[in-house]
Design an enzyme around this catalytic site. Structure first.
Site, PDB file in Angstrom:
ATOM      1  N   SER A   1       0.841  -1.189   0.000  1.00 26.01           N
ATOM      2  CA  SER A   1       0.000   0.000   0.000  1.00 26.01           C
ATOM      3  C   SER A   1       0.879   1.243   0.000  1.00 26.01           C
ATOM      4  O   SER A   1       2.093   1.176   0.226  1.00 26.01           O
ATOM      5  CB  SER A   1      -0.898   0.015   1.239  1.00 26.01           C
ATOM      6  OG  SER A   1      -0.094   0.141   2.401  1.00 26.01           O
ATOM      7  N   HIS A   2       0.238   2.376  -0.254  1.00 28.71           N
ATOM      8  CA  HIS A   2       0.994   3.631  -0.269  1.00 28.71           C
ATOM      9  C   HIS A   2       1.749   3.840   1.036  1.00 28.71           C
ATOM     10  O   HIS A   2       2.942   4.164   1.038  1.00 28.71           O
ATOM     11  CB  HIS A   2       0.031   4.797  -0.504  1.00 28.71           C
ATOM     12  CG  HIS A   2       0.637   6.144  -0.232  1.00 28.71           C
ATOM     13  ND1 HIS A   2       1.537   6.728  -1.078  1.00 28.71           N
ATOM     14  CD2 HIS A   2       0.473   6.997   0.817  1.00 28.71           C
ATOM     15  CE1 HIS A   2       1.910   7.892  -0.566  1.00 28.71           C
ATOM     16  NE2 HIS A   2       1.272   8.078   0.565  1.00 28.71           N
ATOM     17  N   CYS A   3       1.070   3.656   2.133  1.00 29.23           N
ATOM     18  CA  CYS A   3       1.703   3.874   3.442  1.00 29.23           C
ATOM     19  C   CYS A   3       2.896   2.942   3.647  1.00 29.23           C
ATOM     20  O   CYS A   3       3.939   3.345   4.167  1.00 29.23           O
ATOM     21  CB  CYS A   3       0.667   3.670   4.546  1.00 29.23           C
ATOM     22  SG  CYS A   3       1.291   3.939   6.204  1.00 29.23           S
TER      23      CYS A   3
END
Length: 1630
Positions: free
Chosen positions: A1208-1210
């Site tokens: 994911s982006h995070c």
């Protein structure tokens, strides 16, 4: 055709045909097409057909090939002619679809040597065609000016016959109640600031208009009058704007090409019939909101030759003297546009009535405004008639009975053509008129002209001087201040004269009655602007205070300006509605009341009234003017959801009615459900999606299910269906809360009214039967219906027996009927108002009798049933006495046991014994035998809701009982899900099933020590079956049930895949997915139920603590709670077998991390916070979209359900920034950490095996400044110290919008280098020649750095969009907050998405793709290229540059936006069977000899995007068998379409301190289809040998890529349907 040279194919049959309906019409079921044309005086008529190349089914015609061709059909006047109407019917061969076939008519042609019409014969456009070939929705004003040559097209019959009106009916409002809004479909939403969903496709279209309906409702609009929406040629304006050189267009549309065909350029799709469907959808949605649709129609002239040269022919070529008024053989001009239509010719008037009827009957429009309607009263000699034939035909046409007619009662001939106040009606008064005299008078009076007071009074009082004499009413006057033709309201108070030089002609009215308030045009003078605003308010007050029907022009509500142009017929953008200006001006010009009516934002007005017949003025008694004051609108009421009327009724009946009983409540509820079912349109659509129940459990059928490239079902649901079902959920959750409150005794069961038992039983029966009826018809509300049914009594035919039998018991046992003792008091209650409390009272009495008179037993049982002494005394017939022993106790016990059964049969819906008895006749013998075996004989059945004390049974015996219940329920659910099951049977089986589910839940909750996997898996399947049985449309739950049925038994026995470890991992994946779905369901119910319980609870005075646990108690009584219990028991067993550590490393670090431990419920709301001290964050939900807050060194996620995906982006940002991110699978561990270490300085150490050690550490001694430095740099790769570093503030926010670096538009792979493209493009270009032959790469080209700037500065975009983008971004400052920056970026993205594609870029892309394809021997890229789709995707990639995430990341790194460059990598989108990501150096162990990979089915966006669940992950050392570390638990796969993909390729990863990965978008030219993953159909999961082979091949591919680059790599790729491996991109491993 094709080779036929125009000859008739042998299998295409001709028939006589029918003279009606007019035009071209395919039969509803297909197979026949009828053609007609009215052609008086013609001797030879030919139908010309043209099949375009590749026409569907063309090969079914004999002698025809795919290249298309033409066909001539000669009509026989002896059979194919009725009166003046020629007609023919074509019977088509099977497989041939006529949709899209073009046709024209040829009249009296000369014939060539083959006996066919000569090539130059005039081809005539059908005046009654329903579809034209102008299928270019996005090519507004780009089709070469007046050379527009339309052809008629056979329409898509589905658009005509199969459109779903969803039961929505026209509002049928009275003319007097209308508030009309004149609008232009394109002008209303074309502006980029409209911020429509899918703006590029929907802006300026019918579907775009729909998105702005809420704006109309807010204004109180209930009718829209649309400027021409039928096919017109907007290119019919040869001039250019002299001010800027832009090509002008016919924007208004008053130049009709065909009156039956909706404007294709107002459609959002380029396909046959799309405009018909789009327009019908707009009408349906306006009608759904109570808004009528009035069309502006232009039957006074046509576009045929109106601008000079003839490039197409229609009416004039058929019968010019019949369709047009002629003088000496030449066109007359009563309209200012030439060729005045001969509307009162019998044939022409028939044609007009046919057209109007089509729009009313087929398109559901509500009325028409007739442009220059006086022309429609003129006869063949041009003279006005007050009894015109057309008007009489319209009055007598049945299909036009409900239609509203509005006349613009003038034309261009004065004075005979000015008919305001005297337009003929053709019968009873019906026609309304645009009151131009009202407009002129109000304008003059408000700007201060002398001598207008009397006329002003006449106008605001209804213009009786114009309308009264012929029997019409004030509402026949359409009052308006402005309309499309003339100044806008803003310009009316801003300009003294017209400013029309932009038109390139001296057009427009010179008599505007306007006043500029002291300055011509825009000004910054506050005094002038204040005066203008006040004048606008004055106009609005006069309009809405006047008697008559008001009409406002779109945009006048906020002050739309055309910059002084009072004739915007040829202006496009100048006439657009500005939504940003509307938002700024909201409530300044008009405020809105809660009921939607518009009121002026002024305190009041003074006025006088004149009676013109007596020339008398009416004033107040004191001789002064009358004054009307406008009151403030009432305050809006609190939240009640989307069913406020129903909610108000519920609350009013429960709090304000003088009497209320269960009978009243049940009757009210039944009526509410009846009203809903008569209005709801979801049932039929839901039934269509209803899957087969038996197929779910048919293992043979499941095994035979064919495996496709992506074995799954589409998740796409009609958004209208979804919206309707959400509205159903809103109402039904209210109904359930209402009845649940009643069940819980939170509402009165009896208030000031005595209900006879049979009346209550009857009401119960009626409500229960209605609930079961809708349960059957509406699958989407089944869970709500079942829950609601369980809250009410059983009803039945025993109601009267309650009254009779208690009296018989007293008589038989000689109990006196005298006051003063328990039995008589209870008798009186039962006689007058029996309630479910009587079941508890009877059980308490039996306990008293059985124990020989122990009073404590009596009170104990009452207490168990929630009945107190106070409650007994509160009854209308109160019970204040205690029971006593009377006569033969044994006889009384027998009597009251029988009486208890009677009470339970009426009141206790969930009593098991009663439920079984009631369902006996409904169940097959096998199921009844199972129930008898479970419960034992009737004599031994315990009359309670429990089957006995289960904690004393052995686990095995308990499980056996559970499974017998499951078998019985499976049989019951099968009957319930059979569409043939009767409503009465449904009722009994629903209640029985509910009781059996309760028994299963008791067993599951009691077996706290059960740890056997097979046992737990069988119980899980049973509860999952139950949930799916009652939520049948939940696709994912259904998929999980089938997957569990197919995979869980093998996993539970540890025989899946490679053995115990893989078995546990596969079962763990199933559990993780199920846990996620259960959590989503719980969240949904919490969202739906909690606000309603609070609203109703506060209204009736329920204690706060009861409301706080209301939803929890509901859910604890459902199967969802049982599912969660079993999931919790499975988790530790699976983790133990698979030897999983409690922590999973999502972003690992190779050194200890220190900081202060803080706890947050979720990270989303913390991402903008700056921590001044190094911080270790213990967090709840982390969705994966967040930024890691500044100062946070590590994020520890409390539980797996709250953790983000590894890619994911995070997660990507955490790894890039050196932040530790880990999730814990043992919530007790994180609870212990929080309890012991919260607020302390801690150290976190990650071990190579994935374990985490967290312990207290010594806090470093440092001053605050030093601590801030540590917070912003310690344990991170960022080396710049945010906020204290001196930066060039101008440079930080300055963006490169013009410097294109001298780039070419497109580069091919061999010309790529670091100065032109990013690492994605470059690495792929370098990699391709070095890969083994069995590892492939997609074809690709790239738009290099500077291509965006090149597009911005091109001639197509520089003047308008570049300047707007620069102005927008100029608002951005170094001190801008994230919220302000987000708003600015959203506006910037709108402008980027509005860019026009430079023609040079289009050509460059084609040339580069041609070059790449020629070199590789296959032009795959070029074959997939479509200009419009490619441009849309490119703009979206560029738009992602203007986003909050890059802004935040640049700020953290101290970098400048000017440093960022964006290339776009254009690749073929491969048909991905699987997608994968490989890290050639295991990021969790940092082992360079071990590849770590993740695999998902379909396209890889589910890996890197915010798609819940985990991928299949593995690790593989060279020469060793790959080891699976987790199995797939994702819900969604993305099915790729054949198209191109446009990948962002920035230089962000090369900027020091800036972690650029994952910040920008990659866009498919055609959207993927989201599909439900079905694990049991994925060979990757079910075939161990295949899985091992594929994972080994992937690992070897990763090593080959690493070898080519000489360093560890992060690799993305896919596996195609032939199991070939493609590398899509590679970059150095972070």
């Amino acid at each position: 055709m094709g080779q036929s040279g125009g000859k008739m194919p042998g299998n295409l049959q001709l028939a006589k045909g029918e003279p009606r309906p007019k035009g071209c019409c395919e039969s509803p079921k297909g197979g026949e097409v009828n053609f007609t044309i009215d052609a008086p005086g013609r001797g030879s008529v030919w139908l010309y057909l043209l099949l375009p190349e590749g026409h569907e089914g063309a090969s079914t015609l004999e002698g025809v090939d795919s290249s298309g061709g033409e066909l001539y059909v000669q009509l026989d006047p002896s059979t194919n002619k009725t009166g003046d109407t020629w007609h023919v019917k074509l019977t088509l061969p099977g497989g041939f679809d006529p949709k899209g076939a073009k046709y024209m008519w040829i009249l009296d042609p000369k014939l060539d040597q083959h006996g066919l019409p000569e090539a130059n014969a005039v081809r005539i456009l059908d005046p009654c065609a329903k579809c034209l070939d102008s299928r270019y929705a996005k090519d507004w004003n780009k089709r070469g000016g007046p050379k527009f040559s339309p052809m008629a097209v056979v329409p898509d019959r589905r658009a005509i016959y199969e459109f779903d009106w969803q039961g929505v009916k026209p509002p049928n409002l009275h003319l007097k109640d209308l508030v009309i809004y004149e609008a232009h479909v394109r002008g209303f939403t074309r502006n980029p600031d409209s911020k429509l969903q899918d703006w590029d496709a929907t802006a300026g279209t019918f579907l775009g208009f729909i998105q702005k309906i809420p704006h109309l409702l807010k204004l109180g609009i209930n009718a829209v009058e649309l400027l021409p929406v039928y096919e017109f040629d907007e290119t019919a304006c040869p001039r250019k704007n002299p001010e800027n050189g832009e090509q002008l267009c016919n924007f208004w549309g008053y130049s009709t090409v065909n009156f039956f065909v909706p404007m294709q350029r107002f459609s959002s799709r380029d396909r046959i019939g799309a405009a018909i469907v789009g327009f019908k959808t707009l009408v349906r949605e306006l009608h759904r909101q109570g808004i009528e649709v009035i069309l502006d129609v232009v039957f006074n002239h046509t576009a045929e030759g109106a601008w000079g040269e003839h490039f197409w022919h229609s009416w004039a070529a058929i019968a010019k003297n019949r369709y047009y008024i002629l003088s000496n053989g030449q066109d007359t001009n009563y309209t200012g546009c030439g060729n005045t239509v001969n509307a009162n010719d019998p044939m022409c008037s028939d044609w007009i009535v046919e057209c109007l009827s089509y729009w009313v009957d087929e398109m559901h429009v509500d009325g028409f405004r007739f442009d220059l309607a006086s022309a429609l009263t003129r006869g063949n000699d041009g003279k006005v008639s007050m009894d015109p034939l057309l008007i009489k035909k319209m009055a007598n046409e049945p299909k036009l009975k409900r239609a509203k007619f509005i006349a613009e009662a003038w034309d261009c001939s004065w004075p005979d053509g000015y008919l305001v106040g005297k337009f003929p009606s053709g019968g009873p008064p019906r026609w309304a008129e645009w009151n131009g005299i009202f407009r002129d008078t109000i304008r003059c009076f408000i700007k201060g002209d002398e001598g207008k007071k009397g006329d002003f009074a006449t106008r605001i009082c209804g213009s009786s001087d114009l309308f009264k004499h012929n029997g019409r009413k004030p509402f026949h006057s359409i009052n308006f201040i402005t309309a499309h033709d003339g100044f806008t309201l803003k310009d009316l108070v801003s300009y003294n004269g017209k400013h029309n030089t932009c038109n390139g002609e001296n057009s427009g009215d010179d008599h505007n009655n306007s006043w500029n308030c002291g300055h011509e045009g825009d000004t910054g003078d506050g005094g002038v602007n204040h005066l203008r605003s006040r004048q606008i308010r004055n106009f609005m007050v006069a309009l809405f205070m006047s008697a008559g029907t008001p009409m406002i022009l779109y945009g006048d509500e906020y002050g739309r300006s055309q910059r002084g142009c009072n004739n915007g017929w040829c202006q496009d953008a100048r006439c657009w509605f500005s939504w940003s200006d509307s938002e700024k001006q909201e409530n300044n010009l008009m405020s809105t009341m809660s009921d939607g009516a518009c009121v002026p934002a002024i305190p009041g007005m003074a006025f006088v009234i004149r009676v013109p017949e007596k020339d008398k003025w009416l004033k107040c008694e004191d001789g002064k003017d009358c004054v009307a004051f406008f009151r403030d609108p009432p305050a809006k009421q609190g939240w009640k959801g989307g069913w406020q009327e129903q909610v108000n009724f519920i609350i009013e009946s429960e709090t304000k009615w003088g009497h209320m009983t269960l009978m009243h409540r049940y009757n009210n509820c039944r009526d509410m459900i009846q009203t809903w079912s008569s209005r709801s349109n979801t049932g039929e659509a839901a039934m269509r999606r209803m899957p087969s129940w038996s197929a779910t459990f048919n293992k043979d059928a499941l095994r035979r299910a064919s495996w496709s490239r992506l074995p799954s079902a589409s998740l796409l649901i009609d958004p209208e269906e979804e919206k309707s079902e959400e509205q159903d959920d809103e109402l039904w959750s209210w109904i359930f809360v209402w009845q649940r409150f009643s069940f819980m005794r939170l509402l009165d069961w009896q208030r000031n009214y005595n209900t006879k038992p049979r009346e209550l039983a009857g009401a119960t029966d009626s409500l229960a039967n209605k609930i079961c009826s809708v349960w059957k018809e509406y699958p989407n509300i089944r869970l709500w219906a079942r829950w609601t049914l369980a809250t009410i009594g059983r009803g039945g035919n025993q109601g009267q027996a309650i009254r009779d039998e208690i009296l018989h018991i007293m008589h038989r046992n000689k109990i006196p009927e005298t006051k003063g003792h328990f039995y008589e008091e209870w008798h009186q209650k039962l006689h007058n108002n029996t309630t479910p409390d009587d079941v508890g009272i009877c059980k308490a009495l039996l306990a008293f009798l059985r124990t020989g008179g122990k009073m404590e037993e009596y009170w104990k049982v009452l207490h168990d049933h929630g009945i107190t002494k106070e409650r007994l005394a509160s009854y209308e017939r109160s019970i204040t006495k205690e029971p006593y022993m009377h006569g033969d106790a044994g006889r009384l016990i027998m009597e009251f046991e029988n009486y208890l059964r009677i009470l339970q049969s009426v009141h206790d819906a969930l009593d098991l014994k009663t439920a079984i008895d009631a369902a006996k006749s409904c169940l097959p013998k096998q199921v009844m035998d199972q129930l008898q075996e479970i419960s034992g004989s009737d004599a031994k059945m315990k009359r309670s809701r429990s089957l006995g004390s289960l904690d004393k049974d052995s686990q095995e015996k308990s499980h056996q009982r559970f499974m017998k219940l499951a078998e019985a329920r499976l049989g019951i659910l099968g009957i319930l899900n059979d569409s043939k099951t009767d409503v009465g049977v449904i009722r009994q089986l629903l209640l029985l099933d509910y009781s059996l589910e309760t028994q299963q839940s008791v067993i599951a909750q009691g077996n706290t020590d059960e740890t056997r996997l097979p046992t737990l898996c069988e119980q899980m399947k049973a509860f999952l079956t139950s949930v799916v049985g009652h939520i049948p449309l939940h696709g994912e739950l259904r998929a999980l049930l089938v997957d569990w049925t197919q995979l869980a038994p093998e996993c539970a026995n540890l025989k899946f895949g490679a053995g115990p470890a893989e078995s546990a991992l596969m079962l763990k994946a199933l559990c993780d997915r199920l846990a996620r779905v259960v959590g989503e369901q719980v969240d949904t119910f919490q969202t739906l139920l909690a606000p309603k319980a609070t609203t109703l609870g506060q209204a009736v005075g329920v204690e706060k603590n009861v409301l706080e646990v209301f939803v929890d108690e509901v859910l604890r009584g459902s199967a969802l709670f049982a599912l969660s219990l079993i999931l919790k028991r499975l988790e530790p067993q699976l983790r133990s077998i698979a030897q999983l550590p409690p922590w999973q490393m999502i972003s690992a670090v190779d050194h200890p991390v220190q900081g202060e431990l803080v706890s947050v419920p979720r990270m989303l709301h913390m991402q903008d916070k700056i921590f001044e001290t190094p911080t270790i964050m213990l967090s709840g939900l982390v969705s994966g979209e967040e930024e890691v807050p500044v100062g946070v060194q590590a994020v520890l996620v409390r539980d797996a359900k709250s953790a983000p995906d590894i890619l994911s982006h995070c997660a990507v940002r955490a790894r890039n920034s050196g932040v530790l991110l880990a999730s814990c699978y043992d919530s007790t561990l994180t609870e212990k950490i929080e309890a012991e270490l919260l607020g302390q300085w801690v150290q976190v150490v990650c071990s190579a095996d994935g374990s985490v050690e967290i312990k207290a550490a010594e806090r470093p001694m440092a001053d605050p400044k030093r601590m801030r430095m540590m917070a912003r740099s310690a344990s991170r790769d960022l080396t710049q110290e945010l906020m204290s570093k001196e930066t060039d503030s101008t440079k930080l926010v300055n963006m490169n919008l013009k410097e294109d670096f001298g780039c070419k538009w497109v580069v091919t792979p061999e010309k790529m280098d670091k100065s032109k493209v990013g690492s994605k493009s470059l690495n792929l270009a370098l990699l391709k020649p070095q890969l083994p032959k069995d590892i492939l790469t997609p074809q690709a080209v790239a738009m290099p750095y500077g291509s965006m700037q090149k597009a911005l500065t091109s001639r197509e975009n520089a003047k308008e969009w570049l300047s707007k983008l620069e102005a927008c971004l100029a608002q951005l400052q170094p001190t801008s907050s994230n919220e302000d920056a987000k708003t600015i970026f959203q506006e910037a993205q709108v402008y980027v998405n509005a860019l026009q594609m430079p023609s040079e870029l289009d050509q460059a892309l084609r040339s580069a793709m041609e070059e790449v394809g020629s070199k590789e021997g296959e032009k795959r890229l070029l074959n997939l290229y479509h200009r419009g789709d490619a441009w849309d995707a490119t703009k979206q990639v560029w738009a992602s540059l203007f986003g909050l995430r890059p802004w935040v990341s640049l700020a953290k790194a101290g970098r400048s936006f000017y440093d960022l460059n964006m290339a776009v990598l254009v690749q073929e989108l491969l048909p991905a069977k699987y997608a994968f990501v490989l890290h050639t150096k295991n990021p969790f162990t940092n082992d360079p000899n071990e590849v770590y990979g993740e695999v998902v089915p379909g396209r890889g966006e589910t890996l890197v995007g915010n798609y819940p669940g985990r991928a299949l992950s593995f690790r593989a050392r060279k020469g060793e068998t790959p080891v699976v570390t987790s199995f797939l638990s994702k819900s969604t796969l993305l099915r790729t379409q054949e198209c191109l993909i446009f990948r962002s390729d920035s230089n962000g990863e090369d900027l020091e301190g800036f972690a650029g990965a994952g910040l920008f978008e990659s866009i498919c030219a055609t959207s993927d289809i989201p599909c439900m993953v079905r694990f049991h159909r994925l060979r990757l999961l079910t075939d161990h040998s295949f899985r091992q082979t594929l994972l080994s091949k992937l690992a070897e591919a990763g090593r080959a890529v690493e070898k080519a680059f000489g360093s560890p790599q992060d690799i993305e790729g896919c596996v195609d349907p032939q199991d070939r491996i493609f590398i899509v991109q590679s970059r150095p491993q972070v």
